[in-house]
Design a protein around this motif. Structure first.
Motif, PDB file in Angstrom:
ATOM      1  N   LEU A 130       0.818  -1.216   0.000  1.00 29.89           N
ATOM      2  CA  LEU A 130       0.000   0.000   0.000  1.00 29.89           C
ATOM      3  C   LEU A 130       0.851   1.266   0.000  1.00 29.89           C
ATOM      4  N   LYS A 131       2.028   1.213   0.650  1.00 36.42           N
ATOM      5  CA  LYS A 131       2.899   2.384   0.753  1.00 36.42           C
ATOM      6  C   LYS A 131       4.321   2.011   0.345  1.00 36.42           C
ATOM      7  N   PRO A 132       4.551   1.766  -0.916  1.00 35.51           N
ATOM      8  CA  PRO A 132       5.916   1.409  -1.341  1.00 35.51           C
ATOM      9  C   PRO A 132       6.862   2.592  -1.198  1.00 35.51           C
ATOM     10  N   SER A 133       8.102   2.315  -0.786  1.00 30.60           N
ATOM     11  CA  SER A 133       9.112   3.364  -0.622  1.00 30.60           C
ATOM     12  C   SER A 133       9.933   3.480  -1.897  1.00 30.60           C
ATOM     13  N   SER A 134      10.305   4.708  -2.224  1.00 31.14           N
ATOM     14  CA  SER A 134      11.084   4.937  -3.442  1.00 31.14           C
ATOM     15  C   SER A 134      12.538   4.541  -3.284  1.00 31.14           C
ATOM     16  N   GLY A 135      13.062   4.516  -2.060  1.00 30.85           N
ATOM     17  CA  GLY A 135      14.457   4.151  -1.820  1.00 30.85           C
ATOM     18  C   GLY A 135      14.573   3.213  -0.641  1.00 30.85           C
TER      19      GLY A 135
END
Length: 729
Positions: A403-408
């Motif tokens: 639901l909340k993927p991180s970019s790094g």
């Protein structure tokens, strides 16, 4: 991989090409704080564990020292090649070398104490036939005490600066800047060590997030960054409730359980102002009702820190009862008719969102949070408040990541995923990759505190590692990092001595390679040998120090170290050199040259090897001079006793028998009564007879005595024997 540095604008390893000239993007550049004064002669690069790179920078050999001060001849630095600017690279940036050395030195006593307790419990377990150390009831308490000590060393994120006057409109309190190292250590303590947290593990995770939310991402937005940005613009806002960021910050803080911040921000609402032109009593009542509900939210935990809001429930039944009552009050307020009377649309909508968050609305929770870990924590606060332990945590974390993927990627988030998956291999890999050898070495004790699988994995001896365990491997790596710096090598023995397979051998090499020019450094090295019970290494170091001082003209220091090492071989060689300098009488200058050296040997002549003869010969010459000057019978008799001892002692070389007897001729002839009895005179005559036979050998040396010396001695002894026979009753 050695290499010669070239002139590349100060870069040790220059690169070709610029952005836009055949290269799509500039190459990543890592600055290295090696501390070596230019020029740098050679650079060595080698891989360490994980994605750590070891870079050794060396100065030219025999280079002149600038300014007359001692400069570092070389240095070994570990460079973390983590992705982007996160993980281990952040640890390097946020903790400087001096602070890291303070942490390294401060962690040694705690580590040594825990190892001592482990050995004591291991001996007790062997006697009582227990299966393993973790089975001991007090072991986890020892590890918890160890963890708390290390944690305090890394800093306390809750400690405010001294003499700080807070602004009434401050949202985020000023405190000590948290570090990723502290965050990682506390995370491991929560999940692996402190058994008292098992019943309120989700609440402890919420507390951890409150302390270290600012470290989760350097690129993506977080609750902390939202509140920090709003804090900057708050000073210029006249009506805060009209600003969308105000309500976004409120919902974000409430979603992660920062209740004190939520209540404080609700008090900023314009309806609390006394100089109101409009009638806002209903609006203010709704705001205050929400603030009361927030401040009385039930929390399943033993206690609440100072300044934190909520209703503390120590047992699960009490929490269930309080939660149902509180959730009913939230639902009742959400269905109240007073919302129709509230004329401020943004206030009505903002307060509704806060109520929906407290009611566990997944849509509002997802919209209010920015990072997957924040959404993860909000589930335990409002959707799954009765969760205990690791129950479904890993599966929930995977859903939150979707639901909340991180970019790094981030070292902390990777570590959390490894912890929640209950996989010690992943946890160890993340620590190695992102936090360096210090954390890995000290955190392995936390992983094995109450985990049999981790204990077996880390302590099993592996043939592919040379017969050592993973635990010993990481300790050896950390010890090598310590050994590479002149300010930290002395704490490396603590870790090497705990490695029973290869550590002791490396420790001996380390100690023997220490310079012996400085006596203080030698004494420090010898003290380490004493503490580690390395008597052979200590003796070798003293021998090396003795050879160094002797060759550089410091004869007294050389003899001292040879004596301390009980090195009879070198002392005998020194004695042979001193024998050549012995004069014929006490007035010769050559005697004074070595007489002072003998004074340094001290009274313990038994450990002096061949120098034992020189001690006795010095006493004989002094007594002989006193006898010839004073002509007293007591001094003469003492001289004869020294002579008999020297002639009987096997350490007296044969080539000094005749000089000793020849020096005593005048004393033997000047007395009317014989100074020796028949047995003593016979002993000397037998020695003289041996000399007569030895004179026929080609290697015989007469020590530059007169040609009639042998006859003079024989005549004096014969005369003394005749008088002794006549006076013998």
């Amino acid at each position: 991989m050695p290499g010669m540095p070239t002139n590349g604008g100060g870069a040790i390893v220059p690169f070709r090409g610029e952005p836009g000239q055949g290269m799509p993007s500039p190459p990543p550049v890592r600055s290295i704080r090696h501390g070596v004064v230019p020029p740098i002669f050679r650079v060595y690069i080698s891989w360490s564990s994980g994605n750590l790179l070891q870079v050794a920078c060396l100065r030219p050999p025999n280079s002149e020292v600038c300014g007359g001060a001692e400069e570092v001849a070389g240095s070994v630095v570990e460079v973390n090649l983590g992705c982007g600017s996160s993980g281990g690279a952040e640890v390097e940036e946020e903790i400087d070398e001096a602070e890291m050395r303070r942490i390294e030195y401060g962690s040694v006593p705690a580590f040594a104490l825990l190892q001592n307790r482990k050995n004591t419990l291991a001996d007790a377990a062997a006697m009582s036939r227990m299966s393993a150390i973790p089975d001991c009831a007090e072991w986890w308490q020892y590890v918890l005490e160890y963890s708390k000590t290390i944690g305090n060393l890394l800093g306390n994120p809750d400690s405010p600066p001294a003499l700080m006057i807070e602004d009434p409109k401050t949202i985020l309190k000023v405190r000590e800047k948290p570090t990723s190292l502290r965050a990682a250590w506390e995370l491991l303590e929560i999940f692996y060590v402190d058994k008292q947290l098992q019943s309120w593990l989700p609440e402890r995770l919420v507390d951890w997030l409150a302390d270290f939310d600012c470290l989760l991402s350097a690129k993506d937005s977080t609750v902390y960054s939202k509140l920090s940005n709003f804090q900057k613009k708050l000073i210029n806002l006249q009506i805060v409730e009209d600003d969308p960021d105000y309500w976004n910050g409120l919902s974000a803080a409430l979603s992660v359980g920062w209740l004190d911040i939520v209540v404080n921000m609700l008090r900023f609402h314009g309806s609390y102002q006394l100089d109101q032109m409009d009638n806002r009593e209903t609006e203010n009542g709704l705001v205050e009702a929400v603030a009361v509900l927030v401040s009385t939210m039930p929390r399943l935990r033993p206690n609440l820190p100072t300044g934190k809001l909520g209703q503390c429930c120590k047992t699960r039944p009490d929490f269930v009862k309080a939660w149902e009552k509180w959730r009913g009050q939230v639902t009742k307020l959400e269905c109240s008719a007073f919302w129709i009377q509230c004329g401020h649309q943004k206030t009505r909508d903002g307060l509704k969102i806060l109520l929906h968050i407290m009611m566990g609305n997944i849509k509002e929770l997802t919209a209010s949070t920015s990072h997957w870990l924040e959404l993860f924590a909000s589930h335990f606060l409002y959707i799954r408040p009765f969760t205990v332990g690791f129950e479904g945590m890993h599966h929930l974390a995977q859903k939150c990541i979707q639901l909340k993927p991180s970019s790094g990627s981030n070292g902390l988030t990777g570590l959390i995923i490894g912890v929640l998956s209950e996989n010690p291999e992943v946890v160890l890999a993340e620590c190695t990759q992102n936090f360096g050898p210090w954390l890995v070495t000290h955190a392995m004790e936390l992983l094995t505190a109450d985990n049999d699988y981790a204990d077996t994995m880390l302590h099993e001896e592996r043939p592919n590692l040379g017969g050592i365990s993973i635990e010993e491997l990481h300790r050896l790596v950390y010890a090598q990092v310590l050994c590479s710096h002149s300010l930290t090598w002395q704490i490396a023995p603590t870790y090497l001595s705990s490695c029973l397979n290869q550590g002791l051998g490396l420790l001996e090499i380390l100690l023997l390679k220490q310079p012996i020019q400085d006596n203080r450094l030698v004494l420090k090295t010898l003290e380490i040998c004493r503490l580690c019970e390395l008597d052979n290494v200590s003796a070798n170091i003293m021998k090396i120090a003795g050879i160094y001082h002797w060759k550089h003209g410091r004869k007294g220091a050389g003899v001292y170290w040879f004596q301390q090492a009980h090195d009879k071989v070198h002392l005998d060689r020194i004695a042979q050199q001193l024998f050549e300098r012995i004069g014929k009488s006490v007035t010769d200058d050559s005697f004074k040259q070595w007489e002072g050296l003998l004074e340094l040997l001290g009274p313990d002549i038994g450990s002096a090897g061949g120098l034992e003869f020189l001690h006795r010969y010095r006493d004989f010459k002094r007594s002989l001079q006193q006898a010839l000057d004073g002509r007293s019978g007591e001094a003469a008799r003492q001289t004869v006793d020294f002579l008999i001892q020297l002639m009987r002692n096997p350490s007296t070389p044969q080539r000094f028998w005749l000089p000793l007897l020849h020096d005593s001729v005048e004393l033997l002839n000047c007395k009317p009564r014989p100074l020796m009895n028949v047995a003593e005179t016979t002993l000397l005559l037998n020695k003289l007879q041996e000399l007569s036979l030895a004179k026929l050998r080609p290697d015989f040396s007469n020590n530059h005595l007169p040609s009639h010396a042998l006859s003079s001695v024989r005549l004096a002894l014969a005369s003394n024997l005749a008088r002794a026979v006549l006076e013998d009753p």
